[in-house]
Design an enzyme around this catalytic site. Structure first.
Site, PDB file in Angstrom:
ATOM      1  CD  GLU A 184      -1.858  -2.327   1.522  1.00 40.95           C
ATOM      2  OE1 GLU A 184      -0.700  -2.604   1.900  1.00 40.95           O
ATOM      3  OE2 GLU A 184      -2.788  -3.164   1.510  1.00 40.95           O
ATOM      4  CG  HIS A 186      -9.520  -6.902   9.157  1.00 42.81           C
ATOM      5  ND1 HIS A 186      -8.550  -7.375   9.992  1.00 42.81           N
ATOM      6  CD2 HIS A 186      -9.053  -7.082   7.905  1.00 42.81           C
ATOM      7  CE1 HIS A 186      -7.528  -7.827   9.278  1.00 42.81           C
ATOM      8  NE2 HIS A 186      -7.810  -7.662   8.009  1.00 42.81           N
TER       9      HIS A 186
HETATM   10  C1  LIG Z   1      -1.801  -4.162   4.681  1.00 41.52           C
HETATM   11  C2  LIG Z   1      -2.853  -5.118   4.259  1.00 41.52           C
HETATM   12  N1  LIG Z   1      -3.293  -5.079   2.979  1.00 41.52           N
HETATM   13  C3  LIG Z   1      -4.234  -5.950   2.567  1.00 41.52           C
HETATM   14  C4  LIG Z   1      -4.756  -6.870   3.421  1.00 41.52           C
HETATM   15  C5  LIG Z   1      -5.822  -7.840   2.937  1.00 41.52           C
HETATM   16  N2  LIG Z   1      -5.222  -9.193   2.859  1.00 41.52           N
HETATM   17  C6  LIG Z   1      -5.326 -10.048   3.874  1.00 41.52           C
HETATM   18  S1  LIG Z   1      -4.493 -11.445   3.588  1.00 41.52           S
HETATM   19  C7  LIG Z   1      -4.000 -10.949   2.067  1.00 41.52           C
HETATM   20  C8  LIG Z   1      -3.140 -11.861   1.257  1.00 41.52           C
HETATM   21  C9  LIG Z   1      -1.849 -12.233   1.928  1.00 41.52           C
HETATM   22  O1  LIG Z   1      -1.205 -13.271   1.240  1.00 41.52           O
HETATM   23  P1  LIG Z   1       0.071 -14.000   1.812  1.00 41.52           P
HETATM   24  O2  LIG Z   1       0.964 -13.028   2.491  1.00 41.52           O
HETATM   25  O3  LIG Z   1       0.677 -14.794   0.716  1.00 41.52           O
HETATM   26  O4  LIG Z   1      -0.472 -14.961   2.949  1.00 41.52           O
HETATM   27  P2  LIG Z   1      -1.505 -16.179   2.804  1.00 41.52           P
HETATM   28  O5  LIG Z   1      -2.862 -15.587   2.935  1.00 41.52           O
HETATM   29  O6  LIG Z   1      -1.265 -16.834   1.507  1.00 41.52           O
HETATM   30  O7  LIG Z   1      -1.222 -17.067   3.976  1.00 41.52           O
HETATM   31  C10 LIG Z   1      -4.512  -9.683   1.805  1.00 41.52           C
HETATM   32  C11 LIG Z   1      -4.308  -8.956   0.553  1.00 41.52           C
HETATM   33  C12 LIG Z   1      -4.288  -6.859   4.747  1.00 41.52           C
HETATM   34  N3  LIG Z   1      -4.781  -7.697   5.676  1.00 41.52           N
HETATM   35  N4  LIG Z   1      -3.336  -5.993   5.130  1.00 41.52           N
END
Ligand SMILES: Cc1ncc(C[n+]2csc(CCOP(=O)(O)OP(=O)(O)O)c2C)c(N)n1
Ligand SMILES: [Mg+2]
Lengths: 335, 343
Positions: free
Chosen positions: B69, B138
């Site tokens: 972000e 959230h």
């Molecule tokens: C700063 C932020 N941006 C967006 C989100 C929304 N979000 C939650 S999990 C996620 C994906 C994360 O993927 P990864 O780091 O690969 O972990 P996984 O879910 O695959 O375990 C997103 C975009 C968030 N929680 N925090």
């Protein structure tokens, strides 16, 4: 691994029955990575994680009753019903929380490692994160701090190929994520997360390196989540059926089971007995959660501040919330 | 006028569809407009707001980003300084905090700090809101952080027509602007005028229901709630409540609010965010100045309980703003129910 698998299957059932709510991120398929990474931790080692918490908490020794209790939003939960699925925590067990902002836990983990270094303790911090979290500044800042301050921090990247619907290749300039450690002259390596013993070997070694030599490192664990990003995502829009089937052929539980039997380290009967015990344990955790009371509404403002005076002062600061904090806090304080 | 002009034609759609339509129309109208954000392409947006746009406009105009972000909001600011018109989606308002420095220290400062030499026509759009057990990190509605900041504009539409018209105005606006959508509002349905050239002026509140007994002042989903409560007040108590939907938090239309309260003599401010130092604090301060002699009762406020959002259902229900709380508060202001405000 079996406990985590069956526990999460139960979690999904309970979610469908609306006894669990909010965001709920399952990790079926990732048990080899989870157990391999966490099992080599000592009691005094600390674990931080993302919001994909259930397996990590169980592996660190958090009581299944408390995990299920938290998911049910009960007082007996690990955060007394305040945190839910993403925010499990057991301070006494060295599990310092599930965190919901991607990469937000990384600097915290560096800080916990700083305490270990400050107090000259023989311990290390492990910080779990997703592949996509490597694209956040917080990761890079935390790694740099760990490097220049010689912090006992092992950053474990669970590379399950996707952050929500975006693949690692699409999101990362260097998709070999472990190589990014080199930017901080830090050791980085990659391991097959479906082979629990390979993960165990690597994590044991890197934790030891952190504990004894104060050398931080990055361990990239290649794994896969069978389910969608959360229970709300079918997980089919951005990956193929074939890919999913291919990964299921290398299920970490099945592979380990086969190896144990083949090498004569356990009989099928032994393993079946474990499965049976685990099933019972999961049922018991649901019963415990059901039996635990819901946090009373009067406790809404409890836990906001540590000292009673602040709690009292802020309870009186409640403008305009008719059934809100004013009355509730006063009740919560037993007045 | 001699003959009444024909009513402009409208289409019924959801708030979500109205935002999407506005984005599509502006993408078609101006080549410099492009979208940027996490999961807005193939995945079609976490809340499906951008569904279909990636297929129609391709990966340059609908640019998917990693979870970075601070990086991509900043990139939006830089691109905007060069004259592009980026519309950056933040998945939910909560995640803007990691980009706060780019927004507050950079975007909001540019025009003034450089003596008007360069501007920043950036739109950041993102939903706020809570109420689905999404818990502390959230479920937030802190748009006021940005409304507090000189150099920023902040709009928070509650209806499909305003979501459409304000989004278009925001994209055409020459300064950085936060468009606050809302998770609950996405499914709200309403009429949206078909005219693709219609915009809703930024900085104008709307009287969405006329009444003479009390003014309910709100924005975003709280404005929808206020309308529902106004109907209940009428039905159950014969009270005629006027509802002012702020629509824009900065600039703030004090005049419309004041005019209403000069008529009704009573005011209740409703905000889904925390009241302390919040939007309702600002409104109350301005009302007491503008309507000091008109008020028959203290100005009161309803906001989120002053705690991080708890998970357990009944705790969450106790924390969030709901119709019942607004109702009780309104009756209190009207002297028709128990006093729920005095300490
Ligand atoms: C700063 C932020 N941006 C967006 C989100 C929304 N979000 C939650 S999990 C996620 C994906 C994360 O993927 P990864 O780091 O690969 O972990 P996984 O879910 O695959 O375990 C997103 C975009 C968030 N929680 N925090
Ligand atoms: Mg991932």
């Amino acid at each position: 691994m079996v406990l985590i698998r069956l526990f999460e299957e139960e979690v999904e059932r309970q979610y469908k029955r609306a006894r669990i709510g909010g965001y709920c991120h399952l990790a079926s398929g990732q048990e080899g990575a989870t157990v391999g990474a966490v099992h080599s931790m000592r009691d005094e080692d600390l674990l931080f994680s993302s919001y994909r918490t259930h397996g990590l908490a169980l592996a660190k020794g958090v009581d299944p009753d408390e995990v299920m209790g938290e998911l049910f939003g009960r007082e007996g939960g690990s955060a007394h019903g305040r945190g839910g699925s993403m925010h499990l925590l057991d301070y006494s067990k060295g599990y310092l929380g599930g965190w919901g902002i991607v990469a937000g836990q990384l600097p915290l983990a560096a800080g916990a490692a700083l305490e270990i270094s400050y107090k000259d303790k023989r311990a290390a911090v492990m910080c779990e994160m997703g592949d996509a979290a490597t694209n956040m500044g917080a990761w890079h800042e935390a790694l740099n701090l760990a490097a220049i301050w010689d912090l006992p921090l092992v950053t474990v990247v669970f590379n399950n190929k996707y952050g929500m619907g975006t693949s690692v290749e699409k999101a990362s300039g260097e998709p070999d994520l472990y190589k990014r450690a080199a930017a901080f002259r830090m050791h980085g390596e990659r391991v097959d997360g479906q082979d629990v013993e390979a993960v165990l070997e690597a994590s044991e070694r890197l934790l030891e390196m952190a504990r004894e030599e104060r050398k931080p490192s990055v361990l990239e664990i290649i794994t896969y989540r069978y389910r969608g990003h959360s229970v709300a995502d079918a997980g089919t829009a951005y990956r193929t059926q074939e890919e999913m089937e291919e990964w299921k052929k290398r299920d970490p539980i099945v592979l380990f089971r086969e190896r144990l039997v083949e090498e004569g380290r356990a009989t099928a009967a032994d393993l079946d007995a474990i499965d049976k015990r685990v099933e019972e344990r999961v049922v018991q955790s649901v019963e415990a959660a059901e039996a635990s009371p819901e946090p009373p509404v009067s406790s809404l403002a409890q836990h906001l501040y540590g000292d009673p005076e602040s709690a009292e002062q802020f309870s009186r600061m409640g403008p305009g919330s008719p059934f809100g904090e004013r009355e509730l806090v006063l009740e919560g304080l037993g007045r | 006028m001699s003959a009444t002009a024909p009513a402009p034609s409208t289409t019924t759609m959801t708030y979500r569809e109205a935002v999407r339509l506005a984005l599509r129309e502006e993408l078609l109208r101006d080549e410099d407009v492009f979208l940027m954000g996490e999961e807005i392409g193939v995945f079609e947006g976490s809340y499906k707001v951008t569904a279909g746009l990636f297929r129609e406009f391709g990966p340059i105009r609908v640019r998917e980003t990693p979870i970075s972000e601070e990086g991509f909001v900043g990139a939006g600011i830089g691109a905007a300084m060069m004259g592009l018109r980026p519309v950056v989606e933040i998945m939910t308002l909560n995640f803007i905090l990691v980009a706060m420095d780019q927004v507050v220290n950079h975007a909001a400062k540019i025009r003034y700090m450089f003596g008007g030499e360069v501007g920043c026509p950036l739109v950041i759009r993102t939903p706020n809101g809570g109420g689905s057990q999404l818990t502390a990190q959230h479920s937030q509605s802190f748009e006021v952080f940005f409304a507090h900041t000189p150099g920023m504009k902040v709009v928070a539409p509650s209806t499909p027509a305003d979501a459409h018209g304000l989004m278009k105005a925001a994209i055409r606006d020459d300064d950085p602007i936060l468009v606050v959508e809302n998770l609950q509002s996405y499914k709200v349905r309403g009429e949206v005028p078909d005219d693709p050239d219609r915009v809703v002026e930024i900085g104008r509140a709307a009287v969405t229901r006329e009444g003479s007994d009390i003014t309910l002042v709100a924005h975003s989903f709280a404005a929808t709630r206020a309308l529902r409560v106004a109907e209940r007040l009428k039905r159950d108590h014969g009270v005629d409540a006027e509802v002012v939907d702020l629509r824009s938090l900065r600039p703030l239309d004090t005049e419309t609010v004041a005019k209403s309260i000069q008529k009704t003599n009573r005011a209740l401010c409703v905000d889904e965010g925390w009241a302390t130092y919040g939007v309702s604090a600002e409104i109350a301060s301005r009302i007491q100045r503008a309507c000091f002699d008109d008020l028959d009762a203290p100005i009161e406020r309803v906001g989120l309980a002053e705690v991080p959002m708890p998970y357990a259902k009944q705790l969450e229900r106790a924390a969030i703003v709901n119709d019942d709380k607004i109702m009780a508060a309104a009756l209190s202001v009207l002297d028709l129910g128990p006093d729920v405000f005095s300490y």
